[in-house]
Write a protein that holds these residues in place. Structure first.
Motif, mmCIF file in Angstrom:
data_model
loop_
_atom_site.group_PDB
_atom_site.id
_atom_site.type_symbol
_atom_site.label_atom_id
_atom_site.label_comp_id
_atom_site.label_asym_id
_atom_site.label_seq_id
_atom_site.Cartn_x
_atom_site.Cartn_y
_atom_site.Cartn_z
ATOM 1 N N ASP A 33 0.910 -1.046 0.313
ATOM 2 C CA ASP A 33 0.550 -0.533 0.102
ATOM 3 C C ASP A 33 1.172 1.157 -0.280
ATOM 4 O O ASP A 33 0.705 2.216 -0.361
ATOM 5 C CB ASP A 33 -0.693 0.445 1.412
ATOM 6 N N PHE A 34 2.172 1.013 0.663
ATOM 7 C CA PHE A 34 2.418 2.473 0.443
ATOM 8 C C PHE A 34 4.365 1.845 -0.655
ATOM 9 O O PHE A 34 4.829 3.305 -0.833
ATOM 10 C CB PHE A 34 4.325 2.099 1.602
ATOM 11 N N ASP A 35 3.872 1.414 -2.270
ATOM 12 C CA ASP A 35 4.314 1.274 -3.076
ATOM 13 C C ASP A 35 3.930 2.584 -3.478
ATOM 14 O O ASP A 35 3.049 3.066 -5.091
ATOM 15 C CB ASP A 35 3.980 0.237 -3.757
ATOM 16 N N HIS A 36 3.768 3.898 -3.321
ATOM 17 C CA HIS A 36 2.569 4.850 -4.069
ATOM 18 C C HIS A 36 3.613 5.447 -5.460
ATOM 19 O O HIS A 36 2.428 6.422 -6.295
ATOM 20 C CB HIS A 36 4.023 6.131 -3.669
ATOM 21 N N ASP A 37 4.576 4.753 -6.249
ATOM 22 C CA ASP A 37 5.012 5.193 -7.393
ATOM 23 C C ASP A 37 4.218 4.162 -8.707
ATOM 24 O O ASP A 37 4.733 4.100 -9.146
ATOM 25 C CB ASP A 37 6.040 5.788 -7.917
ATOM 26 N N GLY A 38 4.225 2.864 -7.220
ATOM 27 C CA GLY A 38 3.323 1.481 -8.875
ATOM 28 C C GLY A 38 4.649 0.931 -9.316
ATOM 29 O O GLY A 38 3.785 0.644 -10.192
ATOM 30 N N ASP A 39 5.710 0.896 -8.438
ATOM 31 C CA ASP A 39 6.622 0.211 -9.008
ATOM 32 C C ASP A 39 6.227 -1.365 -9.372
ATOM 33 O O ASP A 39 7.707 -2.277 -9.824
ATOM 34 C CB ASP A 39 7.935 0.374 -9.846
ATOM 35 N N GLY A 40 5.999 -1.738 -8.028
ATOM 36 C CA GLY A 40 6.128 -2.882 -7.657
ATOM 37 C C GLY A 40 7.212 -2.893 -6.904
ATOM 38 O O GLY A 40 7.634 -4.848 -6.053
ATOM 39 N N ARG A 41 7.855 -1.769 -6.528
ATOM 40 C CA ARG A 41 9.309 -2.072 -5.085
ATOM 41 C C ARG A 41 9.097 -1.463 -4.118
ATOM 42 O O ARG A 41 8.415 -0.050 -4.263
ATOM 43 C CB ARG A 41 10.266 -1.893 -6.269
#
Length: 98
Positions: A33-41
């Motif tokens: 939920d804290f993957d703000h940029d949505g890159d899966g990391r």
């Protein structure tokens, strides 16, 4: 006595030690939920945000410690394969990971 709550939509319990008890799958879902940029990391900044959300202090130091434990590829990110290593420092997040 345990107190019930929600983490990522899942029902949780808080033990007498104040730590929220969640499963490994729930912990990983919560962390993503804290993957703000949505890159899966998860970056160190995102990890710091996750720790801060749990009310911890010294989040920059704690996130650095967690990165040192989990980032085996030295990529400055924690990917899905490396998330299992975060379980070793689950106390940094205030969770008792079952």
């Amino acid at each position: 006595m345990a107190i019930c709550g929600l983490v990522g939509g899942a029902k949780t319990k808080t033990g007498t030690d104040g730590k929220t008890q969640i499963s490994v799958a729930e912990f990983k879902k919560w962390l993503m939920d804290f993957d703000h940029d949505g890159d899966g990391r998860i970056s160190r900044s995102e990890l710091s945000d996750a720790i801060k959300s749990r009310g911890a202090r010294f989040t920059w130091w704690r996130s650095g410690r967690a990165m040192g434990v989990a980032d085996f590829g030295f990529s400055d990110y924690i990917d899905e394969a490396e998330m299992n290593y975060l379980l070793r420092v689950g106390k940094e997040f205030g969770y008792d990971i079952l």
